[in-house]
Design a protein around this motif. Structure first.
Motif, PDB file in Angstrom:
ATOM      1  N   ALA A   2      28.477  41.410  36.343  1.00 15.67           N
ATOM      2  CA  ALA A   2      28.596  42.808  35.908  1.00 15.67           C
ATOM      3  C   ALA A   2      27.985  43.781  36.912  1.00 15.67           C
ATOM      4  CB  ALA A   2      27.941  42.992  34.543  1.00 15.67           C
ATOM      5  N   GLU A   3      27.173  43.267  37.836  1.00 13.28           N
ATOM      6  CA  GLU A   3      26.578  44.132  38.859  1.00 13.28           C
ATOM      7  C   GLU A   3      27.614  44.605  39.875  1.00 13.28           C
ATOM      8  OE1 GLU A   3      23.436  41.863  40.572  1.00 13.28           O
ATOM      9  OE2 GLU A   3      22.414  41.532  38.645  1.00 13.28           O
ATOM     10  N   ILE A   4      28.708  43.848  40.023  1.00 12.90           N
ATOM     11  CA  ILE A   4      29.719  44.208  41.030  1.00 12.90           C
ATOM     12  C   ILE A   4      31.113  44.420  40.446  1.00 12.90           C
ATOM     13  CG2 ILE A   4      28.440  43.009  42.862  1.00 12.90           C
ATOM     14  CD1 ILE A   4      30.645  40.794  42.703  1.00 12.90           C
ATOM     15  N   CYS A   5      31.355  43.942  39.222  1.00 13.58           N
ATOM     16  CA  CYS A   5      32.683  44.020  38.607  1.00 13.58           C
ATOM     17  C   CYS A   5      32.606  44.638  37.215  1.00 13.58           C
ATOM     18  CB  CYS A   5      33.297  42.616  38.474  1.00 13.58           C
ATOM     19  SG  CYS A   5      33.557  41.732  40.020  1.00 13.58           S
ATOM     20  N   ASP A   6      33.771  45.010  36.685  1.00 14.07           N
ATOM     21  CA  ASP A   6      33.874  45.377  35.276  1.00 14.07           C
ATOM     22  C   ASP A   6      34.047  44.082  34.492  1.00 14.07           C
ATOM     23  OD1 ASP A   6      33.684  48.078  35.814  1.00 14.07           O
ATOM     24  OD2 ASP A   6      35.857  48.344  35.979  1.00 14.07           O
ATOM     25  N   LEU A   7      33.110  43.776  33.602  1.00 13.19           N
ATOM     26  CA  LEU A   7      33.061  42.492  32.908  1.00 13.19           C
ATOM     27  C   LEU A   7      33.052  42.704  31.395  1.00 13.19           C
ATOM     28  CD1 LEU A   7      32.586  39.346  32.982  1.00 13.19           C
ATOM     29  CD2 LEU A   7      30.125  39.876  33.060  1.00 13.19           C
TER      30      LEU A   7
ATOM     31  N   THR B  60      42.684  22.882  41.239  1.00 13.43           N
ATOM     32  CA  THR B  60      43.049  23.947  42.172  1.00 13.43           C
ATOM     33  C   THR B  60      42.042  23.999  43.325  1.00 13.43           C
ATOM     34  OG1 THR B  60      44.008  25.254  40.385  1.00 13.43           O
ATOM     35  CG2 THR B  60      43.492  26.419  42.421  1.00 13.43           C
ATOM     36  N   LYS B  61      42.550  24.069  44.531  1.00 14.37           N
ATOM     37  CA  LYS B  61      41.668  24.163  45.694  1.00 14.37           C
ATOM     38  C   LYS B  61      41.401  25.632  46.007  1.00 14.37           C
ATOM     39  CE  LYS B  61      43.303  19.827  47.745  1.00 14.37           C
ATOM     40  NZ  LYS B  61      43.958  19.191  48.931  1.00 14.37           N
ATOM     41  N   ASP B  62      40.179  25.896  46.447  1.00 11.63           N
ATOM     42  CA  ASP B  62      39.787  27.248  46.887  1.00 11.63           C
ATOM     43  C   ASP B  62      40.061  28.310  45.815  1.00 11.63           C
ATOM     44  OD1 ASP B  62      39.080  26.218  49.441  1.00 11.63           O
ATOM     45  OD2 ASP B  62      41.185  26.304  50.049  1.00 11.63           O
ATOM     46  N   ILE B  63      39.532  28.071  44.629  1.00 10.06           N
ATOM     47  CA  ILE B  63      39.721  29.029  43.537  1.00 10.06           C
ATOM     48  C   ILE B  63      39.166  30.403  43.915  1.00 10.06           C
ATOM     49  CG2 ILE B  63      38.949  29.633  41.193  1.00 10.06           C
ATOM     50  CD1 ILE B  63      39.306  26.778  40.375  1.00 10.06           C
ATOM     51  N   ALA B  64      38.034  30.415  44.584  1.00 10.07           N
ATOM     52  CA  ALA B  64      37.423  31.702  44.956  1.00 10.07           C
ATOM     53  C   ALA B  64      38.345  32.529  45.839  1.00 10.07           C
ATOM     54  CB  ALA B  64      36.087  31.469  45.653  1.00 10.07           C
ATOM     55  N   GLU B  65      39.115  31.874  46.673  1.00  6.94           N
ATOM     56  CA  GLU B  65      40.062  32.594  47.534  1.00  6.94           C
ATOM     57  C   GLU B  65      41.114  33.306  46.690  1.00  6.94           C
ATOM     58  OE1 GLU B  65      43.441  31.466  50.861  1.00  6.94           O
ATOM     59  OE2 GLU B  65      41.644  30.213  50.740  1.00  6.94           O
ATOM     60  N   ILE B  66      41.524  32.657  45.599  1.00 10.45           N
ATOM     61  CA  ILE B  66      42.522  33.245  44.701  1.00 10.45           C
ATOM     62  C   ILE B  66      41.909  34.369  43.869  1.00 10.45           C
ATOM     63  CG2 ILE B  66      44.032  32.777  42.721  1.00 10.45           C
ATOM     64  CD1 ILE B  66      44.260  29.877  43.855  1.00 10.45           C
ATOM     65  N   THR B  67      40.741  34.114  43.296  1.00 15.43           N
ATOM     66  CA  THR B  67      40.132  35.124  42.436  1.00 15.43           C
ATOM     67  C   THR B  67      39.732  36.374  43.217  1.00 15.43           C
ATOM     68  OG1 THR B  67      37.991  33.993  42.663  1.00 15.43           O
ATOM     69  CG2 THR B  67      39.321  33.466  40.732  1.00 15.43           C
ATOM     70  N   LYS B  68      39.302  36.189  44.449  1.00 15.55           N
ATOM     71  CA  LYS B  68      38.885  37.347  45.244  1.00 15.55           C
ATOM     72  C   LYS B  68      40.059  38.246  45.643  1.00 15.55           C
ATOM     73  CE  LYS B  68      34.564  35.666  47.258  1.00 15.55           C
ATOM     74  NZ  LYS B  68      33.857  35.252  48.496  1.00 15.55           N
TER      75      LYS B  68
ATOM     76  N   THR C 128      38.267  43.503  37.822  1.00 18.65           N
ATOM     77  CA  THR C 128      38.013  43.378  36.393  1.00 18.65           C
ATOM     78  C   THR C 128      37.988  41.903  36.014  1.00 18.65           C
ATOM     79  OG1 THR C 128      39.076  45.497  35.901  1.00 18.65           O
ATOM     80  CG2 THR C 128      38.878  43.928  34.075  1.00 18.65           C
ATOM     81  N   VAL C 129      36.983  41.503  35.244  1.00 20.23           N
ATOM     82  CA  VAL C 129      36.825  40.104  34.856  1.00 20.23           C
ATOM     83  C   VAL C 129      36.795  40.012  33.331  1.00 20.23           C
ATOM     84  CG1 VAL C 129      35.404  38.030  35.067  1.00 20.23           C
ATOM     85  CG2 VAL C 129      35.508  39.664  36.976  1.00 20.23           C
ATOM     86  N   ILE C 130      37.707  39.221  32.787  1.00 17.18           N
ATOM     87  CA  ILE C 130      37.795  39.004  31.349  1.00 17.18           C
ATOM     88  C   ILE C 130      37.206  37.624  31.044  1.00 17.18           C
ATOM     89  CG2 ILE C 130      39.277  39.007  29.321  1.00 17.18           C
ATOM     90  CD1 ILE C 130      39.504  41.598  30.913  1.00 17.18           C
ATOM     91  N   ASP C 131      36.079  37.605  30.365  1.00 14.34           N
ATOM     92  CA  ASP C 131      35.364  36.354  30.092  1.00 14.34           C
ATOM     93  C   ASP C 131      35.710  35.879  28.679  1.00 14.34           C
ATOM     94  OD1 ASP C 131      33.621  34.249  29.839  1.00 14.34           O
ATOM     95  OD2 ASP C 131      31.857  35.335  30.542  1.00 14.34           O
ATOM     96  N   VAL C 132      36.434  34.757  28.602  1.00 11.28           N
ATOM     97  CA  VAL C 132      36.889  34.230  27.313  1.00 11.28           C
ATOM     98  C   VAL C 132      35.866  33.261  26.723  1.00 11.28           C
ATOM     99  CG1 VAL C 132      38.763  32.945  26.172  1.00 11.28           C
ATOM    100  CG2 VAL C 132      39.289  34.524  28.030  1.00 11.28           C
TER     101      VAL C 132
ATOM    102  N   VAL D 276      40.752  38.997  36.767  1.00 10.48           N
ATOM    103  CA  VAL D 276      40.535  37.556  36.645  1.00 10.48           C
ATOM    104  C   VAL D 276      40.172  37.249  35.189  1.00 10.48           C
ATOM    105  CG1 VAL D 276      39.237  35.540  37.436  1.00 10.48           C
ATOM    106  CG2 VAL D 276      39.681  37.433  39.024  1.00 10.48           C
ATOM    107  N   VAL D 277      40.889  36.300  34.604  1.00 10.44           N
ATOM    108  CA  VAL D 277      40.598  35.841  33.241  1.00 10.44           C
ATOM    109  C   VAL D 277      40.007  34.441  33.349  1.00 10.44           C
ATOM    110  CG1 VAL D 277      41.534  35.332  30.966  1.00 10.44           C
ATOM    111  CG2 VAL D 277      42.545  37.172  32.343  1.00 10.44           C
ATOM    112  N   VAL D 278      38.825  34.244  32.778  1.00  8.41           N
ATOM    113  CA  VAL D 278      38.136  32.953  32.909  1.00  8.41           C
ATOM    114  C   VAL D 278      38.032  32.312  31.530  1.00  8.41           C
ATOM    115  CG1 VAL D 278      36.114  31.757  33.806  1.00  8.41           C
ATOM    116  CG2 VAL D 278      36.799  33.945  34.813  1.00  8.41           C
ATOM    117  N   ALA D 279      38.660  31.129  31.395  1.00  9.55           N
ATOM    118  CA  ALA D 279      38.675  30.411  30.114  1.00  9.55           C
ATOM    119  C   ALA D 279      38.578  28.917  30.384  1.00  9.55           C
ATOM    120  CB  ALA D 279      39.954  30.727  29.340  1.00  9.55           C
TER     121      ALA D 279
END
Length: 273
Positions: A239-244, A184-192, A217-221, A197-200
């Motif tokens: 966690a300083e800027i998002c709910d993690l 995937t190109k420019d993932i940060a553009e999508i996540t922002k 909100t970020v779900i860390d798998v 965001v679910v990261v696995a």
């Protein structure tokens, strides 16, 4: 902020205990292991402790060779004393994952890896979705109403990314889902641009603060071990800027409960039929 999932955890525990108490006998979870590594042995011990706390019988079966596995999985599937079956990694090199999980009866496939159970998700009729994918869905529903939310899923595995995307797309859940992967190109553009965001992806601290919009909100798998410390796929500074979600103690903890809950459900289904 690190999210507190304790109320969700406690509610699932109480639900499982109540359902077990209504069964005529304890459900039995069969763990099948082939060539267990030390981490697998440790994992099985923790699963056994959790099962016993919930009133679920737990038994480990070893099948060192593919030929053993091909005999054992159908035998356990036909054993009326066994409620659910789960299969650990690694597998013998001469059997594929697809072949192995297809040997487990869909009615006892409490991990949700049999192709029949995976296919049911596409028809909005999941019986046993993959445990981690369902755990993430439960966490999201606990935190918010996902309907209409923009949710990006980073990772496309058979047990997390793909089934989670399908679960989130179900009628009644109604999230808008984007799946990202290594090409995937420019993932940060999508996540922002995502609410959740679910990261696995299985790489320690792979995504930092530059991938997320403050307040999302970020779900860390992820569960990764570095220098005897456990880290997620997301840098803890997020966690300083998002709910993690916490790692450890987040998705993995709920996943274990989902596995146990599926075992109880399988026992209930067997009793009905």
């Amino acid at each position: 902020m690190i999210l507190n999932l304790e109320p969700l955890y406690s509610s699932i525990v109480e639900n499982i205990k109540e359902r077990v108490s209504k069964l005529p006998k304890a459900p039995k979870l069969a763990a099948v292991t082939c060539q267990p590594e030390p981490s697998t042995v440790s994992y099985l011990r923790s699963q056994e402790k959790q099962a016993k706390r919930l009133g679920i019988e737990f038994a480990v079966y070893e099948a060192p060779k593919a030929s053993d596995l091909k005999l054992l999985l159908p035998r356990l599937s036909a054993d009326n004393s066994v409620s659910g079956i789960f299969l650990t990694h690694p597998l013998p090199t001469d059997i594929s994952e697809l072949e192995a999980v297809s040997l487990i009866s869909p009615e006892k496939d409490v991990e949700g890896r049999n192709p029949i159970n995976l296919g049911d998700i596409l028809y909005d009729n999941p019986t046993f979705p993959p445990c981690t994918a369902e755990a993430v869905l439960r966490i999201i529903k606990y935190l918010t109403n996902p309907s209409g939310k923009k949710i990006s899923v980073i990772g496309r595995s058979v047990t997390v990314g793909k089934p989670l995307a399908m679960l989130l797309l179900q009628k009644g859940i109604d999230a808008t889902v984007t799946v990202c992967h290594s090409r995937t190109k420019d993932i940060a553009e999508i996540t922002k641009s995502s609410d959740i965001v679910v990261v696995a992806i299985g790489r320690a601290k792979a995504l930092g603060k530059d991938y997320f919009t403050p307040g999302s909100t970020v779900i860390d798998v992820g569960i990764n071990v570095e220098n005897e410390e456990i880290y997620g796929d997301v840098d803890p500074s997020v966690a300083e800027i998002c709910d993690l979600t916490p790692v450890p103690g987040g998705v993995g903890r709920i996943t274990t409960l989902v596995l146990m809950e599926h075992t109880v459900k399988a026992a209930e289904m067997a009793r009905r039929y």
